[in-house]
Design a protein around this motif. Structure first.
Motif, short mmCIF file in Angstrom:
data_model
loop_
_atom_site.label_atom_id
_atom_site.label_comp_id
_atom_site.label_asym_id
_atom_site.label_seq_id
_atom_site.Cartn_x
_atom_site.Cartn_y
_atom_site.Cartn_z
N UNK A 251 0.76 -1.35 -0.15
CA UNK A 251 0.13 0.04 0.04
C UNK A 251 1.02 1.18 0.04
N UNK A 252 2.03 1.43 0.87
CA UNK A 252 2.52 2.76 0.81
C UNK A 252 3.28 2.91 -0.38
N UNK A 253 3.65 1.96 -1.11
CA UNK A 253 4.30 2.12 -2.30
C UNK A 253 3.50 2.34 -3.52
N UNK A 254 2.20 2.39 -3.26
CA UNK A 254 1.14 2.79 -4.30
C UNK A 254 0.37 4.04 -3.92
N UNK A 255 1.02 4.76 -2.71
CA UNK A 255 0.24 5.84 -2.16
C UNK A 255 0.55 7.06 -2.98
N UNK A 283 -6.76 2.92 -5.93
CA UNK A 283 -6.54 4.44 -6.01
C UNK A 283 -6.10 4.94 -7.70
N UNK A 284 -5.21 4.13 -8.17
CA UNK A 284 -4.19 4.54 -9.36
C UNK A 284 -4.41 3.69 -10.52
N UNK A 285 -5.64 3.31 -10.68
CA UNK A 285 -6.03 2.20 -11.83
C UNK A 285 -5.43 2.60 -13.29
N UNK A 286 -5.55 3.95 -13.50
CA UNK A 286 -5.10 4.46 -15.04
C UNK A 286 -3.89 4.30 -14.91
N UNK A 287 -2.83 4.42 -13.94
CA UNK A 287 -1.43 4.23 -13.78
C UNK A 287 -1.24 2.63 -14.26
N UNK A 288 -1.96 1.53 -13.52
CA UNK A 288 -1.90 0.09 -13.83
C UNK A 288 -2.17 -0.12 -15.42
N UNK A 314 -19.19 5.26 -2.69
CA UNK A 314 -19.31 5.11 -4.19
C UNK A 314 -19.12 6.77 -4.89
N UNK A 315 -19.29 7.58 -4.26
CA UNK A 315 -19.02 9.07 -4.96
C UNK A 315 -17.61 9.12 -5.00
N UNK A 316 -16.62 8.38 -3.99
CA UNK A 316 -15.33 8.62 -3.84
C UNK A 316 -14.58 7.61 -5.04
N UNK A 317 -15.00 6.71 -5.19
CA UNK A 317 -14.30 5.62 -6.11
C UNK A 317 -15.10 5.51 -7.34
N UNK A 318 -16.19 5.81 -7.60
CA UNK A 318 -17.03 5.76 -8.74
C UNK A 318 -17.09 4.29 -8.84
N UNK A 319 -17.24 3.93 -10.26
CA UNK A 319 -17.34 2.51 -10.63
C UNK A 319 -16.24 1.40 -9.92
N UNK A 320 -15.06 2.27 -9.45
CA UNK A 320 -14.21 1.20 -8.88
C UNK A 320 -14.32 0.98 -7.33
N UNK A 321 -15.40 1.16 -6.91
CA UNK A 321 -15.84 1.09 -5.59
C UNK A 321 -16.04 -0.54 -5.23
N UNK A 322 -16.48 -1.16 -6.44
CA UNK A 322 -16.83 -2.68 -6.10
C UNK A 322 -17.04 -3.51 -7.51
N UNK A 323 -16.45 -4.58 -7.55
CA UNK A 323 -16.91 -5.43 -8.92
C UNK A 323 -15.80 -5.56 -9.87
N UNK A 324 -16.29 -6.22 -10.82
CA UNK A 324 -15.55 -6.39 -11.97
C UNK A 324 -15.61 -5.03 -13.08
N UNK A 325 -14.54 -4.37 -13.24
CA UNK A 325 -14.77 -3.16 -14.13
C UNK A 325 -13.63 -3.29 -15.10
N UNK A 326 -13.81 -2.51 -16.39
CA UNK A 326 -13.10 -2.38 -17.30
C UNK A 326 -12.58 -0.91 -17.53
N UNK A 327 -11.08 -0.93 -17.78
CA UNK A 327 -10.47 0.54 -17.84
C UNK A 327 -9.52 0.10 -19.25
#
Length: 359
Positions: A251-255, A283-288, A314-327
């Motif tokens: 976690x600390x290295x993904x912060x 938190x940083x799925x775009x970088x992944x 849900x407001x903070x994380x949007x669709x990445x709050x839970x479940x299988x999503x695609x980016x």
């Protein structure tokens, strides 16, 4: 600041129920006021003790205070709804029975708490299927288990983790991913609580990264306990398992964007081969996605755990709050987690163990 908020909320509860039950304010401090004042301090006091001790009395005190905090949360929002509903009824020309009206909303808060306790203690099995480009032939039909946010500590202990490992052994996944927050971060016997993981029978092993709660203090004890139980701790590194690239980032290295990107670049992910990233928070799925990850597995959000915090999360994380999503080209699965933090309640979410089948 937190204690001020809790004290204000308990004052609001007292004033609300006293008014609806038509209780005249006695001179001085009443017994109910004194009790609510003490209860408003209970969770902070229990948390401070939990950082220093894991004895039975502290665990009981912490559990009671955590349950009360959940009930107080539901009671606070029930009180708000009670005032709104009563005001609407009066505007409509109605004259509800005040004691009955107040008791009804308090009863709803109590029912929500009881339901939340039962719901949170019963992890379900969630099954999903994923298709990854360039999946190694050896992984076709393989099943991975994802477990996160168990939060072992003063509420959930040895029997809870033992039940999870027993369920995993029954489900027989080929590999197990543990996405952080196995521990709550408080004073515990880390090796004792990690012991059940040694009973895992996954043929491809189990892999773990630290979450934010392991890192609230010195995480070395927690990481060593997991290692000694036979779980492979991924220390910001990549391993290859039957052709699948598996990357783990603590976690600390993904912060921060900089550190997270640096770890992924150092892992040298081959974009022409399938890869799995195990990291605690989404938190940083775009970088992944930019660094060529095929599938990210995370937890952390709890989905907000219980209403109304489910809406806030849900407001903070949007669709990445839970479940299988695609980016873009990447899939992301975010788990609700198997345990709870703070109040051991879940309303609007369910604890889970996730089984992922690769096709």
């Amino acid at each position: 600041m937190v204690q001020s908020i809790l004290s204000a909320a308990h004052w609001f509860l007292y004033e609300t129920w006293a008014w609806f039950w038509i209780t005249p304010a006695p001179p001085g401090i009443s017994k109910l006021q004194a009790v609510l004042a003490l209860l408003s301090c209970s969770f902070i006091a229990a948390s401070l003790l939990a950082w220093r001790s894991w004895n039975r009395l502290v665990r009981v005190f912490y559990t009671i205070s955590a349950v009360w905090l959940g009930f107080a949360s539901f009671s606070f929002f029930a009180a708000c709804l009670c005032w709104a509903a009563y005001g609407a009824a009066r505007l409509a020309g109605l004259h509800p029975n005040r004691p009955l009206f107040g008791a009804s909303f308090l009863g709803l808060a109590l029912l929500a708490t009881l339901y939340g306790l039962v719901n949170a203690a019963w992890p379900r099995v969630k099954r999903i299927t994923v298709r990854l480009p360039n999946l190694p032939q050896a992984w076709r039909g393989r099943i991975a288990a994802l477990v996160s946010d168990i939060h072992l500590g003063h509420v959930r202990g040895f029997r809870f983790v033992q039940s999870i490992v027993t369920k995993l052994s029954y489900l027989q996944p080929d590999i197990v991913f543990i996405a952080g927050d196995v521990y709550d971060g408080t004073a515990v016997r880390a090796h004792e609580l990690a012991a059940p993981w040694s009973k895992l029978t996954a043929v491809l092993g189990a892999y773990f990264v630290a979450g934010n709660h392991e890192e609230l203090a010195n995480d070395a004890e927690f990481l060593q306990a997991m290692t000694d139980s036979g779980v492979r701790v991924l220390n910001n590194e990549k391993v290859t398992v039957e052709g699948m690239q598996i990357v783990g980032v603590h976690f600390r290295d993904s912060a921060s964007d900089k550190s997270f990107r640096a770890v992924l670049q150092n892992a040298a992910v081959d974009r022409d081969r399938a890869s799995i990233l195990l990291t605690h928070a989404p938190d940083r799925v775009g970088i992944s996605e930019e660094e060529g990850i095929s599938l990210q597995l995370s937890g952390h959000t709890h989905g907000g755990q219980f209403i109304p915090f489910t809406w806030i999360t849900s407001r903070l994380y949007g669709k990445f709050v839970y479940g299988l999503q695609r980016l873009g080209k990447m899939l992301v699965y975010v788990s609700y987690g198997a345990g709870t933090w703070g109040p051991p309640l879940r309303v609007g979410t369910t604890p889970e163990i996730v089984l992922i089948q690769f096709e």
